[in-house]
Scaffold this active site. Sequence first.
Site, PDB file in Angstrom:
ATOM      1  N   GLY A  10       4.666  95.584 -25.997  1.00  0.00           N
ATOM      2  CA  GLY A  10       4.763  96.529 -27.111  1.00  0.00           C
ATOM      3  C   GLY A  10       4.427  95.862 -28.445  1.00  0.00           C
ATOM      4  O   GLY A  10       4.032  94.692 -28.498  1.00  0.00           O
ATOM      5  N   ASP A  58      10.300  98.186 -14.884  1.00  0.00           N
ATOM      6  CA  ASP A  58      11.167  98.966 -15.774  1.00  0.00           C
ATOM      7  C   ASP A  58      12.533  98.284 -15.852  1.00  0.00           C
ATOM      8  O   ASP A  58      13.042  97.820 -14.824  1.00  0.00           O
ATOM      9  CB  ASP A  58      11.292 100.379 -15.167  1.00  0.00           C
ATOM     10  CG  ASP A  58      11.862 101.366 -16.155  1.00  0.00           C
ATOM     11  OD1 ASP A  58      13.032 101.209 -16.555  1.00  0.00           O
ATOM     12  OD2 ASP A  58      11.120 102.290 -16.546  1.00  0.00           O
ATOM     13  N   SER A 124      18.202  97.920 -35.251  1.00  0.00           N
ATOM     14  CA  SER A 124      17.430  98.637 -36.273  1.00  0.00           C
ATOM     15  C   SER A 124      18.305  98.926 -37.482  1.00  0.00           C
ATOM     16  O   SER A 124      19.522  99.129 -37.351  1.00  0.00           O
ATOM     17  CB  SER A 124      16.961  99.955 -35.662  1.00  0.00           C
ATOM     18  OG  SER A 124      16.467 100.815 -36.647  1.00  0.00           O
ATOM     19  N   THR A 126      18.434 101.571 -38.692  1.00  0.00           N
ATOM     20  CA  THR A 126      18.920 102.930 -38.457  1.00  0.00           C
ATOM     21  C   THR A 126      20.431 102.937 -38.183  1.00  0.00           C
ATOM     22  O   THR A 126      21.088 103.953 -38.392  1.00  0.00           O
ATOM     23  CB  THR A 126      18.119 103.589 -37.309  1.00  0.00           C
ATOM     24  OG1 THR A 126      18.324 104.983 -37.356  1.00  0.00           O
ATOM     25  CG2 THR A 126      18.503 103.087 -35.950  1.00  0.00           C
ATOM     26  N   TYR A 148      18.598 108.443 -30.998  1.00  0.00           N
ATOM     27  CA  TYR A 148      17.975 107.111 -30.990  1.00  0.00           C
ATOM     28  C   TYR A 148      18.905 106.099 -31.677  1.00  0.00           C
ATOM     29  O   TYR A 148      19.217 105.033 -31.121  1.00  0.00           O
ATOM     30  CB  TYR A 148      16.605 107.139 -31.690  1.00  0.00           C
ATOM     31  CG  TYR A 148      16.082 105.754 -31.997  1.00  0.00           C
ATOM     32  CD1 TYR A 148      15.656 104.911 -30.968  1.00  0.00           C
ATOM     33  CD2 TYR A 148      16.055 105.255 -33.307  1.00  0.00           C
ATOM     34  CE1 TYR A 148      15.210 103.627 -31.237  1.00  0.00           C
ATOM     35  CE2 TYR A 148      15.614 103.976 -33.581  1.00  0.00           C
ATOM     36  CZ  TYR A 148      15.192 103.162 -32.545  1.00  0.00           C
ATOM     37  OH  TYR A 148      14.760 101.878 -32.809  1.00  0.00           O
ATOM     38  N   LYS A 152      21.164 102.721 -30.214  1.00  0.00           N
ATOM     39  CA  LYS A 152      21.179 101.349 -30.753  1.00  0.00           C
ATOM     40  C   LYS A 152      22.616 100.924 -31.079  1.00  0.00           C
ATOM     41  O   LYS A 152      23.014  99.787 -30.807  1.00  0.00           O
ATOM     42  CB  LYS A 152      20.314 101.263 -32.020  1.00  0.00           C
ATOM     43  CG  LYS A 152      18.825 101.406 -31.759  1.00  0.00           C
ATOM     44  CD  LYS A 152      18.251 100.168 -31.070  1.00  0.00           C
ATOM     45  CE  LYS A 152      16.826 100.357 -30.622  1.00  0.00           C
ATOM     46  NZ  LYS A 152      16.326  99.332 -29.735  1.00  0.00           N
TER      47      LYS A 152
HETATM   48  P1  NAD Z   1       6.937  99.691 -28.703  1.00  0.00           P
HETATM   49  O1  NAD Z   1       7.088 101.057 -28.140  1.00  0.00           O
HETATM   50  O2  NAD Z   1       5.612  99.266 -29.187  1.00  0.00           O
HETATM   51  O3  NAD Z   1       7.453  98.598 -27.664  1.00  0.00           O
HETATM   52  C1  NAD Z   1       8.477  98.856 -26.721  1.00  0.00           C
HETATM   53  C2  NAD Z   1       7.920  98.473 -25.360  1.00  0.00           C
HETATM   54  O4  NAD Z   1       8.924  98.715 -24.382  1.00  0.00           O
HETATM   55  C3  NAD Z   1       6.691  99.297 -24.976  1.00  0.00           C
HETATM   56  O5  NAD Z   1       5.665  98.420 -24.576  1.00  0.00           O
HETATM   57  C4  NAD Z   1       7.171 100.151 -23.800  1.00  0.00           C
HETATM   58  O6  NAD Z   1       6.142 100.371 -22.873  1.00  0.00           O
HETATM   59  C5  NAD Z   1       8.304  99.315 -23.254  1.00  0.00           C
HETATM   60  N1  NAD Z   1       9.365 100.053 -22.575  1.00  0.00           N
HETATM   61  C6  NAD Z   1       9.991 101.182 -22.975  1.00  0.00           C
HETATM   62  N2  NAD Z   1      10.928 101.537 -22.091  1.00  0.00           N
HETATM   63  C7  NAD Z   1      10.906 100.605 -21.102  1.00  0.00           C
HETATM   64  C8  NAD Z   1      11.631 100.413 -19.917  1.00  0.00           C
HETATM   65  N3  NAD Z   1      12.580 101.271 -19.538  1.00  0.00           N
HETATM   66  N4  NAD Z   1      11.339  99.347 -19.145  1.00  0.00           N
HETATM   67  C9  NAD Z   1      10.363  98.467 -19.504  1.00  0.00           C
HETATM   68  N5  NAD Z   1       9.643  98.608 -20.615  1.00  0.00           N
HETATM   69  C10 NAD Z   1       9.909  99.660 -21.415  1.00  0.00           C
HETATM   70  O7  NAD Z   1       8.035  99.557 -29.857  1.00  0.00           O
HETATM   71  P2  NAD Z   1       8.256  98.365 -30.886  1.00  0.00           P
HETATM   72  O8  NAD Z   1       7.979  98.909 -32.227  1.00  0.00           O
HETATM   73  O9  NAD Z   1       7.614  97.136 -30.415  1.00  0.00           O
HETATM   74  O10 NAD Z   1       9.827  98.248 -30.764  1.00  0.00           O
HETATM   75  C11 NAD Z   1      10.465  97.251 -29.991  1.00  0.00           C
HETATM   76  C12 NAD Z   1      11.957  97.415 -30.132  1.00  0.00           C
HETATM   77  O11 NAD Z   1      12.314  97.318 -31.502  1.00  0.00           O
HETATM   78  C13 NAD Z   1      12.479  98.773 -29.654  1.00  0.00           C
HETATM   79  O12 NAD Z   1      13.701  98.564 -28.996  1.00  0.00           O
HETATM   80  C14 NAD Z   1      12.698  99.545 -30.935  1.00  0.00           C
HETATM   81  O13 NAD Z   1      13.722 100.497 -30.810  1.00  0.00           O
HETATM   82  C15 NAD Z   1      13.090  98.425 -31.888  1.00  0.00           C
HETATM   83  N6  NAD Z   1      12.807  98.733 -33.305  1.00  0.00           N
HETATM   84  C16 NAD Z   1      11.541  99.091 -33.672  1.00  0.00           C
HETATM   85  C17 NAD Z   1      11.287  99.391 -35.012  1.00  0.00           C
HETATM   86  C18 NAD Z   1       9.916  99.841 -35.449  1.00  0.00           C
HETATM   87  O14 NAD Z   1       9.820 100.492 -36.503  1.00  0.00           O
HETATM   88  N7  NAD Z   1       8.840  99.518 -34.750  1.00  0.00           N
HETATM   89  C19 NAD Z   1      12.311  99.306 -35.954  1.00  0.00           C
HETATM   90  C20 NAD Z   1      13.568  98.924 -35.539  1.00  0.00           C
HETATM   91  C21 NAD Z   1      13.822  98.639 -34.195  1.00  0.00           C
HETATM   92  C1  WQD Z   2       8.576 105.673 -43.787  1.00  0.00           C
HETATM   93  C2  WQD Z   2       8.463 106.558 -45.012  1.00  0.00           C
HETATM   94  C3  WQD Z   2       8.841 108.881 -44.549  1.00  0.00           C
HETATM   95  C4  WQD Z   2       5.266 109.364 -42.021  1.00  0.00           C
HETATM   96  C5  WQD Z   2      11.706 104.942 -38.702  1.00  0.00           C
HETATM   97  C6  WQD Z   2      12.936 105.137 -37.869  1.00  0.00           C
HETATM   98  C7  WQD Z   2      13.783 103.903 -37.926  1.00  0.00           C
HETATM   99  C8  WQD Z   2      12.973 102.651 -37.596  1.00  0.00           C
HETATM  100  C9  WQD Z   2      11.707 102.576 -38.362  1.00  0.00           C
HETATM  101  C10 WQD Z   2      13.211 102.133 -35.300  1.00  0.00           C
HETATM  102  C11 WQD Z   2       9.542 107.633 -45.099  1.00  0.00           C
HETATM  103  C12 WQD Z   2       7.421 108.660 -44.997  1.00  0.00           C
HETATM  104  C13 WQD Z   2       6.255 108.865 -42.833  1.00  0.00           C
HETATM  105  C14 WQD Z   2       4.365 110.336 -42.550  1.00  0.00           C
HETATM  106  C15 WQD Z   2       5.523 110.197 -44.665  1.00  0.00           C
HETATM  107  N1  WQD Z   2      12.563 102.625 -36.230  1.00  0.00           N
HETATM  108  N2  WQD Z   2       6.392 109.265 -44.139  1.00  0.00           N
HETATM  109  N3  WQD Z   2       4.530 110.709 -43.866  1.00  0.00           N
HETATM  110  O1  WQD Z   2      11.621 106.862 -41.185  1.00  0.00           O
HETATM  111  O2  WQD Z   2      11.907 104.699 -42.474  1.00  0.00           O
HETATM  112  O3  WQD Z   2      12.090 104.690 -40.048  1.00  0.00           O
HETATM  113  O4  WQD Z   2      10.986 103.801 -38.239  1.00  0.00           O
HETATM  114  O5  WQD Z   2      14.329 101.717 -35.289  1.00  0.00           O
HETATM  115  O6  WQD Z   2      14.830 104.114 -37.044  1.00  0.00           O
HETATM  116  O7  WQD Z   2      13.662 106.257 -38.369  1.00  0.00           O
HETATM  117  O8  WQD Z   2       9.875 105.001 -41.038  1.00  0.00           O
HETATM  118  O9  WQD Z   2       7.420 104.932 -41.038  1.00  0.00           O
HETATM  119  O10 WQD Z   2       8.574 107.016 -40.174  1.00  0.00           O
HETATM  120  O11 WQD Z   2       8.642 106.496 -42.612  1.00  0.00           O
HETATM  121  O12 WQD Z   2       5.628 110.570 -45.841  1.00  0.00           O
HETATM  122  O13 WQD Z   2       3.473 110.847 -41.867  1.00  0.00           O
HETATM  123  O14 WQD Z   2       7.228 107.276 -44.936  1.00  0.00           O
HETATM  124  O15 WQD Z   2       9.371 110.078 -45.075  1.00  0.00           O
HETATM  125  O16 WQD Z   2       9.850 107.800 -46.442  1.00  0.00           O
HETATM  126  P1  WQD Z   2      11.422 105.411 -41.265  1.00  0.00           P
HETATM  127  P2  WQD Z   2       8.557 105.866 -41.133  1.00  0.00           P
END
Ligand code: NAD
Ligand code: WQD
Length: 335
Positions: A10, A58, A124, A126, A148, A152
Amino acid sequence: MNILLTGGTGYIGSHTAIELTNAGHHVLLFDNLSNSAEKVVERLSQIAGKNLTFVYGDVREAEKIRKILQQYQIDAVIHFAGLKAVADSVKAPVEYYANNVQGTINLLEAMQLADIKTLVFSSSATVYGEPDYLPIDESHPTSAVNPYGRSKLHIEEMLKDVASSDSEWRIACLRYFNPVGAHQSGLIGESPNDTPNNLMPFLARVATGAYPELKVFGNDYPTSDGTGVRDYIHVMDLAEGHVAALEYLKEHRGWHAINLGTGRGYSVLELVHAFEAASGQNIPVKFISRRQGDVAICYADSSKAAAELNWRARRDLADMCMSAWLFQKKTDSES
Ligand code: NAD
Ligand code: WQD
């Protein structure tokens, strides 16, 4: 160390795989490819200059995880695997809890059986819900406003119980703020299998013309230009944070929650302008109403990571936009 990366193909997992390899670790990528593609493995091997090992599977397959932990003599696990789309989690909470919470329970059972007790978990910002104060430090109260986020929080709390039950455990919950950008090669980046929910990947697709405009969710927030403010952090800085967290856990037992952010916020329009400058493309925007569940402003107090992990985000907004744009262009030219 031999490190299992669940969700390793990912977005964040793949960038972290590079930094871990650069730091001399051996990584095993484990993923069910629900939101990533196997070609990432080739790309990673190309960047790293050596073949990285990938196992398709998985995290809900307990027996498979148990076998892998033994077969590859894993020392530590970084648990990225999970579903992350907030709106989907509202529509399909059972799927989210099954993937995220049940998946983590399986992983923990397998780790206990194999006597592996070092874990870094992708948490996160979040988990802070609606901020009571800014910047948000790790003592800020936690709450969740959607399934979601609740998944977490449940996992963090479960991990706290696990660490209290047995002092051998070393667990870091890294609370990411808003990861964006890509590796400087442009070979890997954020490539969701469906329409992007997050701002940066959507913006990048508007810049290529794949979408006609960016819909900005609200311009009536109490911020400098009325649009939402977030703490965008370069994914390579985030990746380095994981290497630092593993080093930290060598010396520290127990459960630790640590913010990974830059400590400063940018508005949606500031990001749009930075992306226009980096790409040389015009990004048409349309203001629409606020997205439900969005907060006005969110940014980290990142002093704990600096003090405990000796880690700081080094890359700026221009870097985040340039790398995201390079990745988007390369991806488009190949399709
Ligand atoms: P991503 O979707 O790119 O990566 C997650 C990976 O996990 C994917 O490759 C998916 O195929 C795999 N996956 C999902 N469910 C699975 C399962 N049951 N078994 C095996 N593989 C599985 O997301 P990311 O942005 O790389 O996020 C990674 C982690 O970080 C996630 O747990 C996400 O919640 C957390 N996170 C992401 C963000 C963000 O904004 N990207 C922010 C905060 C936290
Ligand atoms: C950023 C800003 C939107 C899209 C989310 C999850 C959070 C974490 C990170 C995993 C905000 C604005 C967005 C668009 C817009 N993920 N926006 N037009 O909402 O801060 O966080 O991703 O843990 O849990 O909630 O990130 O990139 O969606 O938005 O105006 O098409 O951009 O309103 O202000 P967010 P985002």
